[in-house]
Design a protein around this motif. Structure first.
Motif, PDB file in Angstrom:
ATOM      1  N   MET A   8       3.781  -5.500   1.661  1.00 49.57           N
ATOM      2  CA  MET A   8       4.071  -5.920   3.024  1.00 49.57           C
ATOM      3  C   MET A   8       3.069  -5.268   3.965  1.00 49.57           C
ATOM      4  O   MET A   8       2.913  -4.052   3.946  1.00 49.57           O
ATOM      5  N   VAL A  12       1.647  -0.665  12.758  1.00 45.79           N
ATOM      6  CA  VAL A  12       2.427   0.443  13.284  1.00 45.79           C
ATOM      7  C   VAL A  12       1.498   1.303  14.130  1.00 45.79           C
ATOM      8  O   VAL A  12       0.467   1.756  13.647  1.00 45.79           O
ATOM      9  N   ALA A  13       1.897   1.506  15.368  1.00 49.95           N
ATOM     10  CA  ALA A  13       1.096   2.295  16.301  1.00 49.95           C
ATOM     11  C   ALA A  13      -0.362   1.831  16.306  1.00 49.95           C
ATOM     12  O   ALA A  13      -1.293   2.633  16.286  1.00 49.95           O
ATOM     13  N   ALA A  20       4.818  -0.926  -0.320  1.00 51.86           N
ATOM     14  CA  ALA A  20       5.372  -1.673  -1.438  1.00 51.86           C
ATOM     15  C   ALA A  20       6.803  -2.065  -1.148  1.00 51.86           C
ATOM     16  O   ALA A  20       7.586  -1.250  -0.663  1.00 51.86           O
ATOM     17  N   VAL A  21       7.134  -3.298  -1.412  1.00 49.84           N
ATOM     18  CA  VAL A  21       8.524  -3.757  -1.321  1.00 49.84           C
ATOM     19  C   VAL A  21       8.776  -4.638  -2.539  1.00 49.84           C
ATOM     20  O   VAL A  21       7.876  -5.268  -3.046  1.00 49.84           O
ATOM     21  N   GLY A  22       9.982  -4.665  -3.011  1.00 50.99           N
ATOM     22  CA  GLY A  22      10.246  -5.524  -4.158  1.00 50.99           C
ATOM     23  C   GLY A  22      10.092  -4.768  -5.467  1.00 50.99           C
ATOM     24  O   GLY A  22       9.265  -3.881  -5.608  1.00 50.99           O
TER      25      GLY A  22
ATOM     26  N   LEU B 190       4.810   8.845   7.365  1.00 52.16           N
ATOM     27  CA  LEU B 190       5.394   8.037   6.291  1.00 52.16           C
ATOM     28  C   LEU B 190       5.439   8.786   4.969  1.00 52.16           C
ATOM     29  O   LEU B 190       6.330   8.568   4.153  1.00 52.16           O
ATOM     30  N   ARG B 195      10.863   6.393   1.521  1.00 50.42           N
ATOM     31  CA  ARG B 195      10.476   4.978   1.552  1.00 50.42           C
ATOM     32  C   ARG B 195      11.146   4.306   0.370  1.00 50.42           C
ATOM     33  O   ARG B 195      11.269   4.886  -0.703  1.00 50.42           O
ATOM     34  N   PRO B 197      11.562   0.466  -1.807  1.00 48.15           N
ATOM     35  CA  PRO B 197      10.867  -0.814  -1.979  1.00 48.15           C
ATOM     36  C   PRO B 197      11.715  -2.011  -1.587  1.00 48.15           C
ATOM     37  O   PRO B 197      11.826  -2.979  -2.326  1.00 48.15           O
ATOM     38  N   PHE B 198      12.311  -1.956  -0.423  1.00 52.17           N
ATOM     39  CA  PHE B 198      13.118  -3.091   0.047  1.00 52.17           C
ATOM     40  C   PHE B 198      12.598  -3.549   1.398  1.00 52.17           C
ATOM     41  O   PHE B 198      12.471  -2.748   2.320  1.00 52.17           O
ATOM     42  N   PRO B 199      12.332  -4.852   1.529  1.00 52.70           N
ATOM     43  CA  PRO B 199      11.692  -5.356   2.759  1.00 52.70           C
ATOM     44  C   PRO B 199      12.440  -5.021   4.034  1.00 52.70           C
ATOM     45  O   PRO B 199      11.846  -4.577   5.017  1.00 52.70           O
ATOM     46  N   MET B 202      12.117  -1.281   4.855  1.00 52.17           N
ATOM     47  CA  MET B 202      10.770  -0.897   5.290  1.00 52.17           C
ATOM     48  C   MET B 202      10.443  -1.478   6.656  1.00 52.17           C
ATOM     49  O   MET B 202       9.805  -0.822   7.474  1.00 52.17           O
ATOM     50  N   ASP B 203      10.917  -2.691   6.909  1.00 53.81           N
ATOM     51  CA  ASP B 203      10.711  -3.284   8.233  1.00 53.81           C
ATOM     52  C   ASP B 203      11.316  -2.400   9.306  1.00 53.81           C
ATOM     53  O   ASP B 203      10.695  -2.117  10.329  1.00 53.81           O
ATOM     54  N   LEU B 206       9.377   1.025   9.513  1.00 56.21           N
ATOM     55  CA  LEU B 206       8.061   0.913  10.151  1.00 56.21           C
ATOM     56  C   LEU B 206       8.187   0.637  11.641  1.00 56.21           C
ATOM     57  O   LEU B 206       7.422   1.157  12.457  1.00 56.21           O
ATOM     58  N   ASP B 210       6.874   3.082  14.600  1.00 52.43           N
ATOM     59  CA  ASP B 210       6.068   2.575  15.709  1.00 52.43           C
ATOM     60  C   ASP B 210       6.625   3.075  17.041  1.00 52.43           C
ATOM     61  O   ASP B 210       5.890   3.564  17.905  1.00 52.43           O
TER      62      ASP B 210
END
Lengths: 88, 241
Positions: A8, A12-13, A20-22, B190, B195, B197-199, B202-203, B206, B210
């Protein structure tokens, strides 16, 4: 060529970062920092692109000569391949 | 038999923790956070015994109750991002109404540094959480909050303090501090938070990062163990520039 599933890209900033996702990316615990051109190329690769298409895209987006574009893209792709992030 | 439930308010969130191990450290650690509430909890945490037994097999040096302490902590971290917060691996000290977070990989001197603050500034310097403070946006303010999960030490307080800055430490012979930003600051933050690994997770993480980076200065400091280290850090970070 295409970026593999499970990554993904977010801003950010003001910085582009890939995480990594999934479940396919369970081994990848890291993050990738991309500069502006890297993020631009990554986005193109998310949708799939050939090396020539990337060069054309870069030339129309950035004020750079063809030789530099080709060289930079080649180096970038090599890094992605090394990190096993690309599928053909 | 129903497991005992501990009701607590942690980082201003109604939390219910169901504990399987009667000797689990979290029961005692959560004493400061106990609260009675009738509304539904914001966060419910609890693991069945077979889940904990599996974790213990993976970590044979840890007793079952310690696995429960650690995993309930992870679960709080995971749920916190749905509430405008995340946990940073840092030692958080409160002084003169503001919170200063010192982050680094394990064993790199975070607790040592904040203990120097206590030595230099006395009882006015309070450790909010010595290992994993919660950073949470509540209303329009970003706070550092105590939680009952504070790593090996039991040092934490049930307080929330407006966050002044986050500083990444490394060892040096001379005390030197500077502001950092961009990719470096982002990477360091980070790298010291959980962290997954799930969208969706993480969305949220992040997006929160920000928000925090747009409002909270980030620094890095080389520090030694002299009293001066605390003075240099405070003087620079309290200016917030």
């Amino acid at each position: 060529m295409k970026i593999k599933e499970g990554y993904m890209l977010r801003t950010v900033a003001g910085c582009s970062v890939v995480v990594a996702v999934g479940m396919s990316t369970m081994d990848f615990n890291g993050m990738i920092n991309l500069n502006d051109t890297g993020a631009f190329l990554w986005k193109k690769l998310e949708g799939g692109a050939s090396e020539d298409e990337l060069v054309l895209a870069m030339l129309s987006e950035y004020d750079v000569n063809e030789e530099t574009a080709k060289r930079d893209i080649s180096a970038f792709l090599a890094k992605l391949k090394e990190a096993d992030l690309l599928c053909e | 038999m129903e497991k005992p439930k501990t009701k607590a308010i942690i980082a201003e969130l109604r939390t219910e923790i169901s504990v399987s191990c009667p000797d689990c450290r979290i029961i005692k650690q959560a004493e400061k956070y106990r609260a009675d509430f009738s509304e539904d909890p914001d966060i419910k945490i609890g693991f069945p015994i077979d889940f904990l037994e599996k974790r213990q097999k993976e970590n044979p040096t840890l007793p079952l109750s310690e696995c429960e302490y650690i995993w309930t902590g992870y679960e709080f971290c995971r749920r916190l991002v749905s509430f405008d917060g995340f946990v940073l691996h840092a030692s958080a000290v409160s002084y003169k109404g503001r919170a200063y977070l010192f982050s680094a990989p394990s064993g790199m001197g975070k607790s040592t540094h904040t203990s120097i603050w206590q030595r230099v500034f006395g009882s006015d310097a309070v450790i909010i959480n010595d290992d994993k403070p919660a950073i949470r946006k509540i209303g329009d303010t970003i706070y550092a909050c105590g939680t009952p999960w504070s790593g090996k030490s039991d040092i934490n307080e049930n307080i929330k303090v407006p966050l002044a800055g986050i500083c990444f430490l490394s060892r040096g012979s001379v005390n030197k501090i500077e502001k950092i930003g961009g990719n470096l600051a982002l990477y360091m933050i980070l790298n010291q938070t959980m962290r997954l690994p799930f969208p969706e997770f993480m969305d949220s993480l992040l997006s929160l990062t920000d928000t925090v980076m747009s409002r909270i200065p980030v620094y890095r400091m080389e520090c030694n163990t002299d009293d001066e280290a605390a003075r240099v850090a405070f003087e620079f970070m309290s200016k917030g520039v």
